[in-house]
Design a protein around this motif. Structure first.
Motif, PDB file in Angstrom:
ATOM      1  N   HIS A  25     -10.219 -16.108  -5.802  1.00 23.96           N
ATOM      2  CA  HIS A  25      -9.637 -14.771  -5.698  1.00 23.96           C
ATOM      3  C   HIS A  25      -8.170 -14.854  -6.087  1.00 23.96           C
ATOM      4  O   HIS A  25      -7.474 -15.808  -5.736  1.00 23.96           O
ATOM      5  CB  HIS A  25      -9.782 -14.248  -4.267  1.00 23.96           C
ATOM      6  N   GLU A  26      -7.700 -13.856  -6.816  1.00 24.39           N
ATOM      7  CA  GLU A  26      -6.322 -13.848  -7.294  1.00 24.39           C
ATOM      8  C   GLU A  26      -5.345 -13.989  -6.130  1.00 24.39           C
ATOM      9  O   GLU A  26      -5.354 -13.202  -5.178  1.00 24.39           O
ATOM     10  CB  GLU A  26      -6.051 -12.558  -8.068  1.00 24.39           C
ATOM     11  N   ALA A  27      -4.491 -14.995  -6.203  1.00 22.77           N
ATOM     12  CA  ALA A  27      -3.582 -15.311  -5.097  1.00 22.77           C
ATOM     13  C   ALA A  27      -2.632 -14.159  -4.787  1.00 22.77           C
ATOM     14  O   ALA A  27      -2.366 -13.859  -3.610  1.00 22.77           O
ATOM     15  CB  ALA A  27      -2.781 -16.572  -5.437  1.00 22.77           C
ATOM     16  N   SER A  28      -2.108 -13.499  -5.805  1.00 23.35           N
ATOM     17  CA  SER A  28      -1.143 -12.418  -5.563  1.00 23.35           C
ATOM     18  C   SER A  28      -1.799 -11.222  -4.879  1.00 23.35           C
ATOM     19  O   SER A  28      -1.153 -10.532  -4.071  1.00 23.35           O
ATOM     20  CB  SER A  28      -0.492 -11.985  -6.880  1.00 23.35           C
ATOM     21  N   MET A  29      -3.085 -10.973  -5.156  1.00 23.66           N
ATOM     22  CA  MET A  29      -3.784  -9.884  -4.475  1.00 23.66           C
ATOM     23  C   MET A  29      -3.986 -10.220  -3.007  1.00 23.66           C
ATOM     24  O   MET A  29      -3.835  -9.358  -2.128  1.00 23.66           O
ATOM     25  CB  MET A  29      -5.115  -9.598  -5.163  1.00 23.66           C
ATOM     26  N   SER A  30      -4.319 -11.473  -2.716  1.00 21.62           N
ATOM     27  CA  SER A  30      -4.472 -11.881  -1.322  1.00 21.62           C
ATOM     28  C   SER A  30      -3.143 -11.816  -0.579  1.00 21.62           C
ATOM     29  O   SER A  30      -3.086 -11.453   0.601  1.00 21.62           O
ATOM     30  CB  SER A  30      -5.040 -13.295  -1.249  1.00 21.62           C
ATOM     31  N   SER A  64       7.004   4.057  -2.675  1.00 21.94           N
ATOM     32  CA  SER A  64       7.863   3.555  -3.752  1.00 21.94           C
ATOM     33  C   SER A  64       7.060   2.787  -4.792  1.00 21.94           C
ATOM     34  O   SER A  64       7.272   2.939  -5.999  1.00 21.94           O
ATOM     35  CB  SER A  64       8.965   2.666  -3.177  1.00 21.94           C
ATOM     36  N   ALA A  65       6.136   1.953  -4.324  1.00 23.80           N
ATOM     37  CA  ALA A  65       5.319   1.194  -5.266  1.00 23.80           C
ATOM     38  C   ALA A  65       4.445   2.125  -6.092  1.00 23.80           C
ATOM     39  O   ALA A  65       4.256   1.905  -7.300  1.00 23.80           O
ATOM     40  CB  ALA A  65       4.459   0.178  -4.511  1.00 23.80           C
ATOM     41  N   TYR A  66       3.919   3.167  -5.454  1.00 24.98           N
ATOM     42  CA  TYR A  66       3.123   4.140  -6.202  1.00 24.98           C
ATOM     43  C   TYR A  66       3.969   4.783  -7.302  1.00 24.98           C
ATOM     44  O   TYR A  66       3.503   4.933  -8.442  1.00 24.98           O
ATOM     45  CB  TYR A  66       2.562   5.212  -5.265  1.00 24.98           C
ATOM     46  N   PHE A 119      -4.735   1.167  -8.189  1.00 23.46           N
ATOM     47  CA  PHE A 119      -5.888   0.285  -8.410  1.00 23.46           C
ATOM     48  C   PHE A 119      -5.507  -1.183  -8.143  1.00 23.46           C
ATOM     49  O   PHE A 119      -5.804  -2.074  -8.925  1.00 23.46           O
ATOM     50  CB  PHE A 119      -6.448   0.453  -9.821  1.00 23.46           C
ATOM     51  N   SER A 120      -4.874  -1.401  -7.002  1.00 21.79           N
ATOM     52  CA  SER A 120      -4.394  -2.743  -6.676  1.00 21.79           C
ATOM     53  C   SER A 120      -5.512  -3.693  -6.263  1.00 21.79           C
ATOM     54  O   SER A 120      -5.272  -4.888  -6.093  1.00 21.79           O
ATOM     55  CB  SER A 120      -3.344  -2.658  -5.564  1.00 21.79           C
ATOM     56  N   ASP A 163      -0.490  -5.871 -10.731  1.00 20.99           N
ATOM     57  CA  ASP A 163       0.861  -6.410 -10.860  1.00 20.99           C
ATOM     58  C   ASP A 163       1.504  -6.390  -9.477  1.00 20.99           C
ATOM     59  O   ASP A 163       1.633  -5.333  -8.852  1.00 20.99           O
ATOM     60  CB  ASP A 163       1.676  -5.579 -11.851  1.00 20.99           C
ATOM     61  N   LEU A 164       1.908  -7.549  -8.990  1.00 20.82           N
ATOM     62  CA  LEU A 164       2.545  -7.639  -7.683  1.00 20.82           C
ATOM     63  C   LEU A 164       3.995  -7.192  -7.715  1.00 20.82           C
ATOM     64  O   LEU A 164       4.549  -6.782  -6.678  1.00 20.82           O
ATOM     65  CB  LEU A 164       2.451  -9.087  -7.175  1.00 20.82           C
ATOM     66  N   ALA A 165       4.609  -7.220  -8.899  1.00 19.33           N
ATOM     67  CA  ALA A 165       6.054  -6.972  -9.004  1.00 19.33           C
ATOM     68  C   ALA A 165       6.497  -5.637  -8.406  1.00 19.33           C
ATOM     69  O   ALA A 165       7.474  -5.594  -7.653  1.00 19.33           O
ATOM     70  CB  ALA A 165       6.497  -7.093 -10.461  1.00 19.33           C
ATOM     71  N   PRO A 166       5.841  -4.506  -8.720  1.00 22.52           N
ATOM     72  CA  PRO A 166       6.329  -3.248  -8.134  1.00 22.52           C
ATOM     73  C   PRO A 166       6.265  -3.232  -6.612  1.00 22.52           C
ATOM     74  O   PRO A 166       7.088  -2.584  -5.955  1.00 22.52           O
ATOM     75  CB  PRO A 166       5.413  -2.192  -8.745  1.00 22.52           C
ATOM     76  N   TRP A 167       5.316  -3.946  -6.041  1.00 21.71           N
ATOM     77  CA  TRP A 167       5.224  -4.010  -4.580  1.00 21.71           C
ATOM     78  C   TRP A 167       6.388  -4.803  -4.002  1.00 21.71           C
ATOM     79  O   TRP A 167       6.995  -4.395  -3.000  1.00 21.71           O
ATOM     80  CB  TRP A 167       3.892  -4.628  -4.171  1.00 21.71           C
ATOM     81  N   LEU A 168       6.697  -5.943  -4.616  1.00 19.86           N
ATOM     82  CA  LEU A 168       7.812  -6.751  -4.126  1.00 19.86           C
ATOM     83  C   LEU A 168       9.135  -6.024  -4.328  1.00 19.86           C
ATOM     84  O   LEU A 168      10.028  -6.083  -3.465  1.00 19.86           O
ATOM     85  CB  LEU A 168       7.822  -8.105  -4.838  1.00 19.86           C
ATOM     86  N   ASP A 169       9.273  -5.327  -5.460  1.00 20.97           N
ATOM     87  CA  ASP A 169      10.497  -4.550  -5.696  1.00 20.97           C
ATOM     88  C   ASP A 169      10.651  -3.465  -4.639  1.00 20.97           C
ATOM     89  O   ASP A 169      11.755  -3.234  -4.119  1.00 20.97           O
ATOM     90  CB  ASP A 169      10.465  -3.922  -7.091  1.00 20.97           C
ATOM     91  N   ALA A 170       9.549  -2.798  -4.313  1.00 23.92           N
ATOM     92  CA  ALA A 170       9.596  -1.723  -3.315  1.00 23.92           C
ATOM     93  C   ALA A 170       9.961  -2.275  -1.944  1.00 23.92           C
ATOM     94  O   ALA A 170      10.730  -1.656  -1.192  1.00 23.92           O
ATOM     95  CB  ALA A 170       8.259  -0.998  -3.264  1.00 23.92           C
TER      96      ALA A 170
END
Length: 881
Positions: free
Chosen positions: A496-501, A520-522, A528-529, A536-543
């Motif tokens: 399973h994709e590590a960033s999704m987990s 903010s991430a939205y 469709f995360s 893409d994990l980046a917008p979540w970490l930025d938020a």
């Protein structure tokens, strides 16, 4: 949305005319409910919970429940570009015009999709924004339910209310209350105050203090304060439970999807699992274990197969193999379904949960791949998580699988479980080797797959206090396992994709501070995360960074006396029980299954020593495990060994399943003519295949089957009609294994097809002819949905084309661009006074999509402006309309 269907990818997702859908007169329903699933149609239509609620609500004449799913990115872009709001499937009603929008929240990574759907519907995202006028008529009530609702604090500020637990009863009570409140002109605040008195209903805005003060918000590791109720009498919300599954509604008539991830009859045989796996949230929040009676299940099976036409039945439960009467239920069901070539499958099987006789019968139906979940490679770690699986038991189970002809086995493992060491990772590879070697010689396509998922601590479990691996640690351990699997024969590793987990871990134990992160991430495009495509994990970490938060705030270990964001939401199992199980895990002590053994006083069931922590409801005498039999009706058997002590393999593992001669009998051959108009024009040829197979079953017309590995009904279709093109002259040919007159076939199918489709004529064909001939030509009527001035321009293009000797047209094919003179494909072109064009096509030398040809002649017309209707087909000079 319907005017945009030709512009949307896979438009059949949005037409709402499947078998089993409910269509009412809008004015006759005083309450309009939108059942929203925050994922695409194919995923949402696999979810049984929505089908159950859909049936319950639509039984009421005063309520119309409709469905809505998340449009894909491309479809959402079309809606925004055209300024069209998201609408329901059945009536195309904008969500903002409904009275209640209920979201099914099945996992944490769908949170931003909820905002995406509200935004596409032009509904304010936050409950506080919708509360301005304090009116029930300004905006629909927005609510959520499902497995995640018991710890969905990151979603709380967007919801007016949430339903905790099972929704069959509470949804009826909520709908009653909302209808009465609207009729009486009550305010929104009064409705919510009344709603929170319904057991299982959580109104988030009545709790406050869920975040620390701004002065300490950015301090790493600072826990949120416990939620404080605005009303001293409303400090805890307990989940709802249906005490008796035999009285729980289950829809015999279900919406049968045109396509779904799990497109089959999911027959729910029971709820709840008491095996006690310490990582498993479902094993806690669906207690107690409640089985439907076998008598009830047999009756439901007959009704459901008759009304849906499904050819595949799956017994649905958290742990199907633990159903006490599984053997008698399965064997009797297999015998009944074999008569009509209906497959029966058993998902969610534990190691050792089925015996040889069940396995033998399963092998006779279908042998694809078997899936087992040891979860950990070492016995020490399996004891920590209370899996209750031994290496000996696992190898015995796979030996039996190999003995009965299976060749592919998938094993699920988790990494990052509490107390895991490098030796536990090595044990995963060693166990997979032992499973491979258990096969012995003689299996030509042997494959053992290790599916690796990172452990995510879940609320309401004994491991809710544990630390989750960091993203870097997850990737390092996956890389280590990959290196260990490299070069191993017949072993494969998937993960399973590590960033999704990592993202799932943040939101699984999140608090309300994460609501700002979700929004903010939205806004940054994170939707469709749960789909690896485009994730893409980046917008979540930025938020998170923008709001002063970090992943470690949520993935860290929690103190046992630390307030948790979900403390006010009671799943039934007590904190004391969960802590006791955590300590037993660290001591590697096993806890038995209370379904067949001693009670462990978790707090869910009523016992002699203490009542259940769940709210007592009228008519419920006690919450308890309910089984058909006091013990399982199966006994495990040893594998059959040869003279050398090895597992005996089947003589031929590639022999196809045998069907009876009766199922392959060709007693009658028919060509069925039908129309395809209205919303049905958006059905593809592949969707028509399964649609007619099920329609024949519902009509009692038994098709003959092919032989081989995958016996299929003997149906053949005319030339595929392009999606979006209507027809009054479509046909398919079918063999029946019981003779019927042509008129009997027509009458049996009458009214059994979706709106826009009806059988116009049935003719008998020679039984010896395997395929019906394709037409030499077809006639189409073409119209344009444009204003008069543009229509005249388009009609003039047809006049010019009719007068031209040739028109070279280049189209893309699988072999690259190809240029064709399309003028010979038109036998005649008649531009008529009513603004239509009659096209007589000649397919004797070449067939090209008539929709593509129309756009080639008039490229200035957009695809949704081109309306084609097939009016007849021509066979050997004879037209059939």
């Amino acid at each position: 949305m319907r005017e945009l269907l030709p512009l949307l990818p896979k438009p059949s997702r949005y037409i709402g005319i499947e078998e089993g859908t409910v269509h009412k007169t809008p004015d006759a329903a005083t309450l309009r409910v939108a059942l929203a699933f925050p994922d695409m149609y194919e995923v949402g239509m696999s979810y049984l919970g929505q089908k159950i609620l859909y049936a319950i609500l639509n039984q009421r004449p005063d309520v119309w429940a409709e469905r809505v799913f998340t449009p894909c990115r491309d479809a959402g872009a079309v809606l925004r570009e055209r300024g069209v709001p998201l609408a329901t499937l059945e009536s195309d009603t904008p969500l903002a015009a409904t009275h209640l929008v209920g979201f099914s929240i099945t996992h944490e990574l769908c949170y931003s999709n909820v905002l995406y759907m509200l935004d596409l519907a032009s509904i304010p995202l936050r409950a506080a924004e919708r509360a301005g006028a304090d009116s029930l008529t300004a905006w629909p009530v927005v609510m959520a339910g499902g497995g995640c609702a018991l710890a969905a604090e990151p979603l709380a500020p967007f919801m007016d209310l949430m339903v905790l637990g099972e929704g069959e009863e509470v949804m009826t009570e909520l709908v009653d209350l909302l209808a009465a409140a609207r009729a009486a002109g009550h305010s929104r605040s009064r409705f919510l105050d009344d709603a929170r008195r319904i057991p299982g209903v959580y109104v988030p805005e009545f709790f406050e203090g869920s975040v620390p003060p701004d002065t300490v918000r950015n301090v790493p590791g600072t826990p949120p304060r416990p939620l404080l109720a605005a009303d001293a009498g409303y400090t805890r919300v307990a989940r709802r439970v249906v005490a008796d599954m035999d009285t729980a509604p289950y829809p015999a008539s279900q919406t049968v999807p045109f396509g779904a991830v799990h497109n089959r009859l999911a027959l729910e045989i029971g709820r709840g699992c008491t095996r006690g796996c310490r990582f498993c949230q479902a094993g806690i929040i669906y207690r107690p274990a409640r089985e439907r009676s076998t008598e009830k299940l047999h009756g439901l099976l007959e009704e459901c197969l008759g009304q849906t036409g499904y050819d595949d039945v799956s017994f649905l439960s958290l742990s199907t193999g633990d159903f006490s009467a599984l053997k008698q239920l399965f064997l009797s069901t297999v015998d009944r379904c074999a008569q009509e070539q209906v497959a029966v499958s058993l998902p969610s099987l534990r190691v050792g949960s089925i015996d040889d006789e069940i396995m033998r019968r399963m092998a006779g139906i279908r042998r694809t791949g078997a899936t087992l979940a040891p979860e950990a490679g070492s016995q020490r770690l399996r004891d920590v998580i209370n899996k209750g699986v031994t290496e000996e038991g696992l190898l015995l189970h796979v030996q039996k699988l190999f003995e009965h002809g299976w060749q592919q086995v998938k094993l699920y493992f988790m990494i990052g479980l509490p107390t895991e060491t490098r030796e536990d990772l090595d044990a995963i590879v060693d166990l997979c080797r032992k499973v491979r070697d258990a096969a012995g010689p003689g299996i030509r396509r042997l494959q053992v797959t290790a599916a690796i998922s990172p452990f995510v601590p879940k609320p309401h479990t004994p491991f809710q206090w544990e630390r989750q691996l960091s993203l870097e640690e997850i990737r390092e351990r996956i890389g280590y396992l990959l290196s260990r699997f490299k070069g191993e024969k017949c072993l494969k590793m998937r993960w399973h994709e590590a960033s999704m987990s990592a993202l799932e871990g943040i939101f699984s134990r999140g608090d309300r501070r994460l609501a700002d992160v979700v929004e903010s991430a939205y806004r940054k495009g994170a939707i469709f995360s749960s789909w690896i495509e485009g994730f893409d994990l980046a917008p979540w970490l930025d938020a998170m960074a923008e709001h002063g938060l970090s992943p470690s705030d949520y993935t860290r270990e929690r103190g046992e006396d630390e307030p948790l964001p979900w403390d006010h939401l009671d799943a039934g199992a007590s904190r004391e029980f969960l802590l006791r199980e955590r300590h037993r895990a660290l001591d590697m002590k096993l806890t038995g299954d209370c379904r067949y053994g001693a009670c462990h006083l978790c707090g869910v069931c009523d016992t002699k020593s203490s009542p259940s922590r769940l709210d007592k409801l009228p008519g419920v005498t006690a919450y308890a495990n309910r089984t058909n039999l006091p013990q399982r009706d199966q006994q495990a058997h040893q594998p059959t060994l040869d003279e050398h002590g090895r597992v005996r393999m089947p003589e031929k593992t590639d022999k196809p399943p045998q069907i009876s001669d009766e199922l392959a009998l060709k007693a009658g051959h028919y060509r069925i003519w039908y129309t395809k108009e209205d919303m049905a024009v958006f059905l593809s040829q592949l969707e028509l295949q399964s649609l007619f197979e099920r329609a024949l079953r519902r009509a009692g017309l038994p098709p003959a089957f092919s032989r081989g590995f995958h016996p299929l009904p003997l149906l053949s279709f005319g030339r595929a009609l392009p999606v979006g093109v209507a027809s009054r002259a479509e046909w398919l040919a079918v063999y029946l294994r019981e003779y019927r007159t042509a008129d009997e076939v027509r009458r049996a199918l009458d009214g059994g097809l979706p709106r826009g489709m009806r059988v116009t004529f049935v003719e008998e064909l020679p039984v010896g002819r395997n395929t019906a001939p394709q037409p030499a030509g077809e006639t189409f009527e073409l119209r344009y949905g444009v204003d008069d001035a543009r229509r005249e321009t388009l009609l003039q293009a047809w006049r010019d084309f009719a007068a031209a000797p040739a028109l070279e047209w280049t189209r893309e094919t699988k072999k690259g661009p190809r240029t064709t003179d399309i003028r010979p494909l038109f036998r005649s072109i008649e531009v008529r006074d009513d603004g239509s064009v009659l096209l007589d096509m000649d397919w004797t030398e070449l067939y090209v999509s008539p929709l593509s040809l129309a756009r080639a002649v008039t490229p200035q017309a957009e695809i949704h402006e081109v309306h084609l209707l097939k009016v007849s087909q021509r066979f050997d000079g004879v037209a059939r309309a």
